[in-house]
Structure formats: C-alpha cells, structure tokens
Motif scaffolding. Sequence first.
Motif, short mmCIF file in Angstrom:
data_model
loop_
_atom_site.label_atom_id
_atom_site.label_comp_id
_atom_site.label_asym_id
_atom_site.label_seq_id
_atom_site.Cartn_x
_atom_site.Cartn_y
_atom_site.Cartn_z
N SER A 57 0.83 -1.21 0.00
CA SER A 57 0.00 0.00 0.00
C SER A 57 0.86 1.26 0.00
O SER A 57 0.47 2.29 -0.58
CB SER A 57 -0.96 0.00 1.19
OG SER A 57 -0.23 -0.03 2.40
N THR A 60 2.08 1.63 -3.60
CA THR A 60 0.94 2.05 -4.41
C THR A 60 0.66 3.54 -4.20
O THR A 60 0.44 4.29 -5.14
CB THR A 60 -0.31 1.21 -4.06
OG1 THR A 60 0.00 -0.16 -4.26
CG2 THR A 60 -1.49 1.59 -4.94
N ALA A 64 0.75 6.51 -6.90
CA ALA A 64 -0.46 7.32 -7.06
C ALA A 64 -0.11 8.80 -6.97
O ALA A 64 -0.67 9.63 -7.70
CB ALA A 64 -1.50 6.94 -6.01
N TYR A 68 -0.29 7.85 -11.14
CA TYR A 68 -0.70 6.51 -11.59
C TYR A 68 -1.99 6.09 -10.91
O TYR A 68 -2.22 6.42 -9.75
CB TYR A 68 0.38 5.47 -11.26
CG TYR A 68 1.62 5.56 -12.12
CD1 TYR A 68 1.72 4.85 -13.31
CD2 TYR A 68 2.69 6.36 -11.73
CE1 TYR A 68 2.86 4.93 -14.09
CE2 TYR A 68 3.84 6.44 -12.50
CZ TYR A 68 3.92 5.72 -13.68
OH TYR A 68 5.05 5.80 -14.46
N ASP A 70 -4.66 2.53 -10.49
CA ASP A 70 -4.74 1.06 -10.59
C ASP A 70 -5.51 0.66 -11.84
O ASP A 70 -6.59 1.19 -12.11
CB ASP A 70 -5.45 0.55 -9.33
CG ASP A 70 -5.48 -0.96 -9.21
OD1 ASP A 70 -5.25 -1.68 -10.20
OD2 ASP A 70 -5.76 -1.43 -8.09
N CYS A 71 -4.95 -0.25 -12.61
CA CYS A 71 -5.69 -0.80 -13.76
C CYS A 71 -5.71 -2.33 -13.68
O CYS A 71 -5.75 -3.01 -14.69
CB CYS A 71 -5.15 -0.29 -15.08
SG CYS A 71 -3.45 -0.67 -15.50
N GLY A 72 -5.67 -2.85 -12.46
CA GLY A 72 -5.78 -4.30 -12.25
C GLY A 72 -4.57 -5.05 -12.77
O GLY A 72 -3.46 -4.78 -12.35
N ARG A 73 -4.78 -5.96 -13.68
CA ARG A 73 -3.69 -6.74 -14.27
C ARG A 73 -3.57 -6.47 -15.77
O ARG A 73 -3.04 -7.28 -16.51
CB ARG A 73 -3.92 -8.23 -14.03
CG ARG A 73 -3.63 -8.73 -12.64
CD ARG A 73 -2.15 -8.70 -12.31
NE ARG A 73 -1.34 -9.25 -13.37
CZ ARG A 73 -0.54 -10.28 -13.29
NH1 ARG A 73 -0.39 -10.88 -12.16
NH2 ARG A 73 0.15 -10.71 -14.32
N LYS A 83 2.71 2.49 -18.17
CA LYS A 83 2.28 1.55 -17.13
C LYS A 83 3.46 1.08 -16.30
O LYS A 83 4.60 1.04 -16.78
CB LYS A 83 1.59 0.33 -17.76
CG LYS A 83 0.26 0.68 -18.40
CD LYS A 83 -0.47 -0.54 -18.90
CE LYS A 83 -1.82 -0.16 -19.48
NZ LYS A 83 -2.55 -1.34 -19.97
N TYR A 93 6.00 -5.11 -0.59
CA TYR A 93 6.43 -4.86 -1.96
C TYR A 93 7.88 -5.31 -2.15
O TYR A 93 8.69 -5.27 -1.23
CB TYR A 93 6.22 -3.40 -2.37
CG TYR A 93 7.22 -2.41 -1.81
CD1 TYR A 93 8.49 -2.27 -2.38
CD2 TYR A 93 6.90 -1.60 -0.74
CE1 TYR A 93 9.39 -1.35 -1.88
CE2 TYR A 93 7.80 -0.67 -0.25
CZ TYR A 93 9.03 -0.56 -0.82
OH TYR A 93 9.94 0.35 -0.32
N LEU A 133 -0.24 -5.73 -8.97
CA LEU A 133 -1.14 -4.89 -9.78
C LEU A 133 -0.34 -4.11 -10.79
O LEU A 133 0.88 -3.98 -10.70
CB LEU A 133 -1.94 -3.93 -8.89
CG LEU A 133 -1.22 -2.74 -8.28
CD1 LEU A 133 -2.17 -1.56 -8.23
CD2 LEU A 133 -0.78 -3.06 -6.87
N MET A 135 -0.38 -0.33 -12.73
CA MET A 135 -0.89 1.03 -12.64
C MET A 135 -0.55 1.76 -13.93
O MET A 135 0.41 1.39 -14.63
CB MET A 135 -0.28 1.75 -11.44
CG MET A 135 -0.62 1.11 -10.11
SD MET A 135 0.11 1.98 -8.67
CE MET A 135 -1.10 3.32 -8.47
#
Length: 139
Positions: A57, A60, A64, A68, A70-73, A83, A93, A133, A135
Amino acid sequence: MTLHPGLPWLTADNYRITSPATFDYNRIAFAANDVEHWWEPDRFWPTAVESDYYELSVLTQAFAGLGYVDCGRDEGLESGLEKIALYSLGSIYTHAARQLPSGKWTSKLGSWIDIEHNCPDDVAGGIYGEVALIMKRPI
C-alpha cells in the motif's frame, strides 16, 4: 537457463541487458524513471510514510502521488499511457517494472543490471514474488 536463480522465469529468450550495475538508484526508483535516487522509505520517498514502510500500500500510494491509477492486471500497451507493474511477496512490496513505448518492460534487478524483458511475469515467480497490480498514467 535462467539469468539468476532467484528469477526462475527470466531466461536468455525473454530479456536483454540495457545497462550495467550501479548503486546510484534501485529498482523502485528505476520504475519511476528516477535514476538520481535510491527509493526506500527511510532514505528517499516521494510521499509521507507513517508506518508499515514496506507494505504494498505504501508503494501504491507513492506511485499514485506520481499520477498513476490502478488498472488491475491490464499489462497491454495503450497509446498515450505509461504503465508500471508492482510486485509483492504477500503484503510486502519487492519490485516494480515500467512498460516501454514498444510494449516491452524494463526492470532494474536490485543494485545489479537494468534489463528489458517481454512481460511483467518474466521477473516474477522468485525473489520478487508475483505481480500484485498494474498502474497507469498519461504520458
């Protein structure tokens, strides 16, 4: 044969070396296109970190802060977007990779070499864990 025993899916067929080893920056900074810093919460970090320094987190949140989302996978190449793939072992991480305009990906392997590889999973499955994930942000 793999490049490194801790990277079981990285083989001679799916990567190429793009620059030599350096201690100037690490894999997280490299994914952020920053070759001036070593990104680590207690050393240099682009956002405030209160606790759980190495939680996914926190990484991430840092990306962010750079725009960026989140666009999943979804690792597919999208025009006008850049990306990154974030990796983890559980909630910690471990790595980040950046997609190149060609659709291939680039990673710094710790303080070792920088490489270009075919897809995010090429550097997964070992010491970097799994892709947690993807991004993206506008270029």
